[in-house]
Write an enzyme that holds these catalytic residues in place. Structure first.
Site, PDB file in Angstrom:
ATOM      1  N   HIS A  80      67.236  70.409  55.423  1.00 26.06           N
ATOM      2  CA  HIS A  80      65.998  70.225  56.185  1.00 26.06           C
ATOM      3  C   HIS A  80      65.397  68.915  55.695  1.00 26.06           C
ATOM      4  O   HIS A  80      65.264  68.702  54.487  1.00 26.06           O
ATOM      5  CB  HIS A  80      65.042  71.392  55.939  1.00 26.06           C
ATOM      6  CG  HIS A  80      63.921  71.446  56.926  1.00 26.06           C
ATOM      7  ND1 HIS A  80      62.937  70.487  56.962  1.00 26.06           N
ATOM      8  CD2 HIS A  80      63.638  72.320  57.912  1.00 26.06           C
ATOM      9  CE1 HIS A  80      62.092  70.774  57.940  1.00 26.06           C
ATOM     10  NE2 HIS A  80      62.495  71.878  58.539  1.00 26.06           N
TER      11      HIS A  80
ATOM     12  N   ARG B 143      57.108  66.972  62.996  1.00 21.96           N
ATOM     13  CA  ARG B 143      57.757  65.779  63.553  1.00 21.96           C
ATOM     14  C   ARG B 143      57.825  65.901  65.068  1.00 21.96           C
ATOM     15  O   ARG B 143      57.668  64.922  65.793  1.00 21.96           O
ATOM     16  CB  ARG B 143      59.148  65.594  62.956  1.00 21.96           C
ATOM     17  CG  ARG B 143      59.096  65.077  61.524  1.00 21.96           C
ATOM     18  CD  ARG B 143      60.482  64.845  60.956  1.00 21.96           C
ATOM     19  NE  ARG B 143      61.200  66.085  60.727  1.00 21.96           N
ATOM     20  CZ  ARG B 143      62.285  66.472  61.377  1.00 21.96           C
ATOM     21  NH1 ARG B 143      62.849  65.676  62.258  1.00 21.96           N
ATOM     22  NH2 ARG B 143      62.844  67.630  61.126  1.00 21.96           N
TER      23      ARG B 143
END
Ligand SMILES: Cc1cc2nc3c(=O)[nH]c(=O)nc-3n(C[C@H](O)[C@H](O)[C@H](O)COP(=O)(O)OP(=O)(O)OC[C@H]3O[C@@H](n4cnc5c(N)ncnc54)[C@H](O)[C@@H]3O)c2cc1C
Length: 572
Positions: A238, A260
């Protein structure tokens, strides 16, 4: 030696999304069955499904389609997925999310018009991630656990599965050897069907996200039982684990992808936005690309003071960030950071294993009586899992496994267990109690460094060969090192010894699979073989354990539904 023995129709190992769904569906299919869930922690309180933040991918909205979800999954997986498995995932997810909402009572976020809100996640061509704020897993697991508790399904909590036991004739699975962690006593559970749902989890890396109860036990047991694992080189990092500095266990925990997706920026140590130098999708590129890009910035000397990069959210408006990402804002605040106004340091963190046990879309495996679902399985995601496809995978396949096992056991009898296997496993697991205590923490730290440095985000032939030697040494060191004649009840040190044994074996399988892959696909990147290779000639790695040694084979991918370069989407 007399060993406590229990008998059940269906034994489920693990109580994450896969295990709990399997129990409910098996019970729904035949309420008369004796079903037992055995779990290393407490039911409803352990495993990674509970930790799911971002959400659940499913094609629900107008303009989206199961076909589009499928193509995103296949392309995200760099054409290594088993397409039948991927298709089952995306098509059944629609049914499963309705079930979660309408039958189990999950309360997902909604749009003003009453439709389910679906947010953006990286690598998707449509916003399809269903969620409850950024604490989706707690909602799912709480509702599932309530249902399991209310249905009289038997529970063996704080029971650790340590070995899959074959039948006397060796042709099928007859049961599982368990360790009652409360008493330190062994119990043999005989079952007509067993579900492996212990949830993988790459906790052998220095920075990692999964829960501490996960130590790849299911994968290690499957290897020792002679079964084949696939895609083991595919470990997903991740991109944004919290970098809270040394001395806190918050380091490595996930700062979720939705940040994001919503427009968050990544900045290097010089406070420059850098993702555009690596991918036109900027911060919304897939996890493998973002993790590698961050790694490149760090290795180029453009790191933050603690060795990572920054995530910036303040340009999206502090109130908006607080509202949309309440859990993340609180998590950062707990470690002294203000996500709404300030830069927060992040680093890639080992998150998910795309690899796992070879299984079929009905969740059966090559060993009759053994079924598998969730993160213990391989083939669904190929070389890269899309964020949001993990919990869909565990709940979709957990439900299928429950139904299939309920049908399977109706024509099966309990098998006699191979007692030689039982005794040999007890002996091996009691061995560390008979040796003087050593410091196994040293081995754990060395394993974490070795996997991070040499089998991490960017690999080379040289680093992998170095890891091969190191892992052999660590395995031998652990075999020679004991934990001493300590009390067996709730013995964390003894449990840690067993965790490490499994982690080392599975780390070896990751390393050997990475050595075997001579190209770079998805989450596997080799600086010696940076190209993806011919898509038409795609292969996946398949690994087996024979005695002490691992053997590996590269097998061709079958493009059963769509070939590279083609699509099943119909242009309108
Ligand atoms: C921090 C975090 C955030 C995530 N966010 C998302 C997200 O937003 N969206 C998404 O799709 N996916 C997400 N994932 C991935 C997702 O959680 C997993 O893909 C999925 O939930 C795995 O489900 P599972 O049932 O296979 O395993 P788990 O939920 O991990 O359950 C495994 C169970 O097995 C038990 N167990 C382990 N070893 C043994 C043993 N030896 N004996 C008995 N029991 C054992 C464990 O105690 C646990 O109960 C996230 C993962 C993490 C770690």
């Amino acid at each position: 030696m007399s060993i406590a023995t229990l008998e059940t129709d269906i034994l489920i190992l693990g109580s994450g999304g896969a295990g709990l769904f399997a129990a409910l569906h098996a019970h729904q299919t035949n309420p008369e069955l004796h079903i037992t869930i055995a779990v290393k922690g407490l039911l409803g309180k352990c495993g990674c499904t509970r930790m799911v933040q971002g959400g659940y991918n499913v094609a629900l909205a107008e303009g989206d389609s199961v076909e589009r979800h499928f193509m995103d999954t296949i392309e995200g997986g760099k054409w290594l997925s088993d397409q039948e498995l991927a298709w089952t995932l995306v098509s059944k997810a629609v049914e499963r999310i309705r079930e979660l909402e309408n039958e189990l009572g999950c309360f997902f976020d909604r749009n003003p018009d009453g439709t389910v809100h679906q947010k953006a996640f990286a690598g998707q061509t449509f916003d399809r991630t269903v969620h409850k704020g950024d604490l989706t897993g707690i909602e799912i697991i709480n509702r599932l656990a309530e249902q399991v508790w209310s249905r009289g399904i038997n529970r063996l909590e704080e029971h650790r599965a340590i070995e899959l036991i074959h039948s006397k004739d060796g042709k099928s699975l007859a049961g599982v050897l368990m360790l009652n962690m409360q008493t330190g006593q062994f119990t043999l559970v005989r079952a007509k069907a067993v579900l492996l749902a212990t949830g993988g989890g790459p906790t052998m890396y220095k920075y990692h996200t999964p829960s501490g109860d996960k130590s790849c036990d299911g994968l290690a047991m499957a290897l020792r039982a002679g079964l084949t694992l696939r895609d083991m080189e595919m470990v997903q990092f991740h991109p944004t684990g919290l970098l809270a500095g040394p001395g806190t266990r918050m380091t490595g925990t996930v700062i979720e992808e939705g940040l994001r997706g919503a427009g968050g920026y990544l900045l290097n140590g010089n406070q420059e936005r850098f993702m555009g130098n690596y991918d036109p999708r900027n911060e919304r590129a897939t996890r493998d690309i973002v993790s590698r890009s961050i790694n490149s910035e760090i290795r180029a000397g453009r790191a933050t003071p603690n060795g990572g990069v920054y995530i910036q959210m303040s340009h999206l408006g502090p109130e908006n960030v607080r509202k949309q990402f309440k859990g993340m804002v609180e998590r950062c605040a707990d470690s002294g950071f203000d996500l709404t106004n300030d830069l927060v340091e992040v680093v890639p963190t080992a998150h998910y294993m795309m690899g796992g046990l070879v299984f079929k879309k009905d969740c059966s495996t090559d060993l009759p009586g053994l079924f598998a679902a969730g993160e213990d399985t391989g083939g669904v995601h190929g070389a890269n899992r899309l964020g949001g496809n993990g919990v869909a995978n565990s709940t979709v396949y957990g439900g299928i496994a429950g139904e299939e096992m309920a049908h399977w056991v109706s024509s099966q009898a309990l098998q006699e267990c191979n007692m030689a296997e039982v005794l040999s496993s007890i002996k091996a697991h009691e061995a560390p109690l008979e040796k003087p205590a050593g410091d196994i923490e040293i081995i754990r730290d060395a394993l974490a460094e070795c996997m991070w440095d040499d089998v991490g985000i960017s690999r080379t032939k040289e680093s992998l060969l170095r890891a091969r030697v190191k892992l052999d040494q660590l395995g031998q060191q652990l075999d020679q090192m004991g934990v001493g004649d300590i009390a067996r009840q709730y013995s964390i040190t003894w449990q840690d010894w067993m965790n490490l044994q499994n982690l080392i074996l599975v780390s070896k399988s990751v390393t050997e699979s990475a050595i075997s892959r001579e190209n770079s696909r998805g989450s596997h990147y080799s600086a010696d073989f940076p190209e993806p290779g011919s898509m038409e000639d795609s292969y996946f790695t398949a690994i087996n354990l024979h005695g002490q040694s691992l053997s590996i084979e590269n097998r061709p991918v079958q493009f059963s539904l769509v070939k590279p370069g083609e699509t099943i989407l119909v242009e309108t």
